[in-house]
Write a protein that holds these residues in place. Structure first.
Motif, mmCIF file in Angstrom:
data_model
loop_
_atom_site.group_PDB
_atom_site.id
_atom_site.type_symbol
_atom_site.label_atom_id
_atom_site.label_comp_id
_atom_site.label_asym_id
_atom_site.label_seq_id
_atom_site.Cartn_x
_atom_site.Cartn_y
_atom_site.Cartn_z
ATOM 1 N N ASP A 1 -14.309 3.454 -23.031
ATOM 2 C CA ASP A 1 -14.672 4.117 -21.775
ATOM 3 C C ASP A 1 -14.569 3.146 -20.603
ATOM 4 O O ASP A 1 -14.062 3.493 -19.531
ATOM 5 C CB ASP A 1 -16.097 4.666 -21.888
ATOM 6 C CG ASP A 1 -16.502 5.480 -20.670
ATOM 7 O OD1 ASP A 1 -15.837 6.483 -20.378
ATOM 8 O OD2 ASP A 1 -17.491 5.107 -20.010
ATOM 9 N N ARG A 2 -15.035 1.918 -20.798
ATOM 10 C CA ARG A 2 -14.963 0.910 -19.734
ATOM 11 C C ARG A 2 -13.516 0.604 -19.375
ATOM 12 O O ARG A 2 -13.162 0.497 -18.193
ATOM 13 C CB ARG A 2 -15.680 -0.363 -20.189
ATOM 14 C CG ARG A 2 -15.723 -1.455 -19.134
ATOM 15 C CD ARG A 2 -16.299 -2.739 -19.682
ATOM 16 N NE ARG A 2 -15.458 -3.318 -20.714
ATOM 17 C CZ ARG A 2 -14.337 -4.003 -20.456
ATOM 18 N NH1 ARG A 2 -13.915 -4.175 -19.209
ATOM 19 N NH2 ARG A 2 -13.635 -4.506 -21.450
ATOM 20 N N THR B 1 -6.798 10.148 -23.974
ATOM 21 C CA THR B 1 -7.773 9.201 -24.515
ATOM 22 C C THR B 1 -9.152 9.468 -23.944
ATOM 23 O O THR B 1 -10.163 9.415 -24.652
ATOM 24 C CB THR B 1 -7.349 7.762 -24.203
ATOM 25 O OG1 THR B 1 -5.981 7.574 -24.582
ATOM 26 C CG2 THR B 1 -8.199 6.767 -24.964
ATOM 27 N N ARG B 2 -9.195 9.761 -22.654
ATOM 28 C CA ARG B 2 -10.468 10.047 -21.982
ATOM 29 C C ARG B 2 -11.162 11.262 -22.608
ATOM 30 O O ARG B 2 -12.382 11.262 -22.809
ATOM 31 C CB ARG B 2 -10.209 10.299 -20.504
ATOM 32 C CG ARG B 2 -11.371 10.891 -19.722
ATOM 33 C CD ARG B 2 -12.526 9.943 -19.602
ATOM 34 N NE ARG B 2 -12.268 8.880 -18.630
ATOM 35 C CZ ARG B 2 -12.961 7.747 -18.581
ATOM 36 N NH1 ARG B 2 -13.920 7.523 -19.451
ATOM 37 N NH2 ARG B 2 -12.692 6.833 -17.682
ATOM 38 N N GLY B 3 -10.396 12.302 -22.929
ATOM 39 C CA GLY B 3 -10.988 13.489 -23.541
ATOM 40 C C GLY B 3 -11.637 13.177 -24.871
ATOM 41 O O GLY B 3 -12.761 13.622 -25.153
ATOM 42 N N ALA B 4 -10.922 12.421 -25.719
ATOM 43 C CA ALA B 4 -11.465 12.064 -27.032
ATOM 44 C C ALA B 4 -12.726 11.213 -26.894
ATOM 45 O O ALA B 4 -13.721 11.422 -27.608
ATOM 46 C CB ALA B 4 -10.407 11.319 -27.835
ATOM 47 N N ALA C 1 -14.777 11.110 -24.292
ATOM 48 C CA ALA C 1 -15.846 11.915 -23.687
ATOM 49 C C ALA C 1 -16.522 12.820 -24.713
ATOM 50 O O ALA C 1 -17.735 13.022 -24.665
ATOM 51 C CB ALA C 1 -15.286 12.749 -22.538
ATOM 52 N N MET C 2 -15.741 13.360 -25.651
ATOM 53 C CA MET C 2 -16.347 14.220 -26.676
ATOM 54 C C MET C 2 -17.303 13.426 -27.558
ATOM 55 O O MET C 2 -18.337 13.940 -27.981
ATOM 56 C CB MET C 2 -15.263 14.898 -27.518
ATOM 57 C CG MET C 2 -14.626 16.089 -26.829
ATOM 58 S SD MET C 2 -13.814 17.236 -27.964
ATOM 59 C CE MET C 2 -12.379 16.265 -28.431
ATOM 60 N N VAL C 3 -16.964 12.174 -27.837
ATOM 61 C CA VAL C 3 -17.843 11.334 -28.657
ATOM 62 C C VAL C 3 -19.089 10.933 -27.867
ATOM 63 O O VAL C 3 -20.216 11.000 -28.366
ATOM 64 C CB VAL C 3 -17.101 10.079 -29.151
ATOM 65 C CG1 VAL C 3 -18.061 9.139 -29.874
ATOM 66 C CG2 VAL C 3 -15.957 10.463 -30.077
ATOM 67 N N THR D 1 -13.228 18.368 -18.156
ATOM 68 C CA THR D 1 -12.459 17.958 -16.983
ATOM 69 C C THR D 1 -11.218 17.177 -17.384
ATOM 70 O O THR D 1 -10.128 17.379 -16.833
ATOM 71 C CB THR D 1 -13.326 17.104 -16.045
ATOM 72 O OG1 THR D 1 -14.430 17.893 -15.581
ATOM 73 C CG2 THR D 1 -12.523 16.624 -14.843
ATOM 74 N N ALA D 2 -11.362 16.256 -18.347
ATOM 75 C CA ALA D 2 -10.216 15.447 -18.784
ATOM 76 C C ALA D 2 -9.101 16.327 -19.321
ATOM 77 O O ALA D 2 -7.921 16.169 -18.953
ATOM 78 C CB ALA D 2 -10.658 14.447 -19.852
#
Length: 219
Positions: free
Chosen positions: A107-108, A136-139, A141-143, A154-155
């Protein structure tokens, strides 16, 4: 007489500023303490720092020196004023973090990549990196936040919107964004509508796996 690099390094080793060690690639040198490292770095003019970072990036690109980890390369590219390359390395580092379940670190890195991409002019290369980032952001964010989180939705929504600007064949490469868009739908009615759109979008897909997954969304 001018001092050679070897002589200068030997003097720093003798003074206890840096340490020398052998590696598979040859000799390597490290500052004895991080504070010495920071003091030496801060003593450089900004223009000198940028030139050094550019030199490192160029040497790695030419294969003249072993490449450091992607996260380190992202920092070198950022300091060298190459935001597109910095984002590329940061995204790749984030993808590797996901494989080893280091989602906070991923995420960072994605936040850093987003900041770098915001400085780039729009073109096809930027679009491709944005799609990689959003997938990558979607995966991630789900975690971190859950399937129904605004961050995940949103992603995937932004990813699908961007995919619509591309050809059908290009969209096949980014089917995971469509799957995530379907999977994070806020309710069953929306999920059904999205599955119908996915079936329509990928009806003529060349990849049989993509066609199969599009049917899975409808099932």
């Amino acid at each position: 007489p001018s001092t050679t690099l070897e002589d200068a390094l030997a003097q720093l080793v003798d003074a206890g500023v840096i340490r020398r060690r052998s590696t598979a690639e040859g000799l390597a040198f490290r500052f004895r303490h991080v504070l010495m490292h920071e003091a030496a770095y801060e003593s450089l003019l900004k223009s000198e720092r940028r030139q050094l970072h550019e030199r490192i990036v160029d040497l790695v690109a030419a294969g003249a020196v072993p490449a450091p980890p992607d996260e380190i390369m992202a920092w070198h590219c950022e300091q060298a004023g190459r935001p597109l390359d910095a984002a590329r390395y940061a995204i790749r580092a984030a993808e590797i973090c996901i494989v080893r379940s280091a989602v906070q670190e991923a995420d960072r890195l994605l936040c850093s990549a987003e900041e770098q991409l915001s400085q780039c002019a729009a073109d096809n290369e930027l679009d491709e990196l944005l799609l990689r980032l959003l997938a990558t952001r979607g995966a991630v964010a789900m975690v971190l936040f859950g399937k129904g989180s605004p961050q995940a939705r949103t992603a995937y929504e932004q990813g699908v919107e961007l995919c619509h600007r591309k050809s059908v064949r290009d969209r096949e490469l980014w089917f995971p964004l469509y799957w995530g868009w379907w999977f994070t739908a806020p309710d069953s009615v929306t999920m059904r509508k999205r599955s119908e759109l996915i079936l329509s979008e990928f009806d003529g897909a060349n990849d049989p796996e993509v066609r199969l997954q599009s049917f899975h969304c409808a099932w």
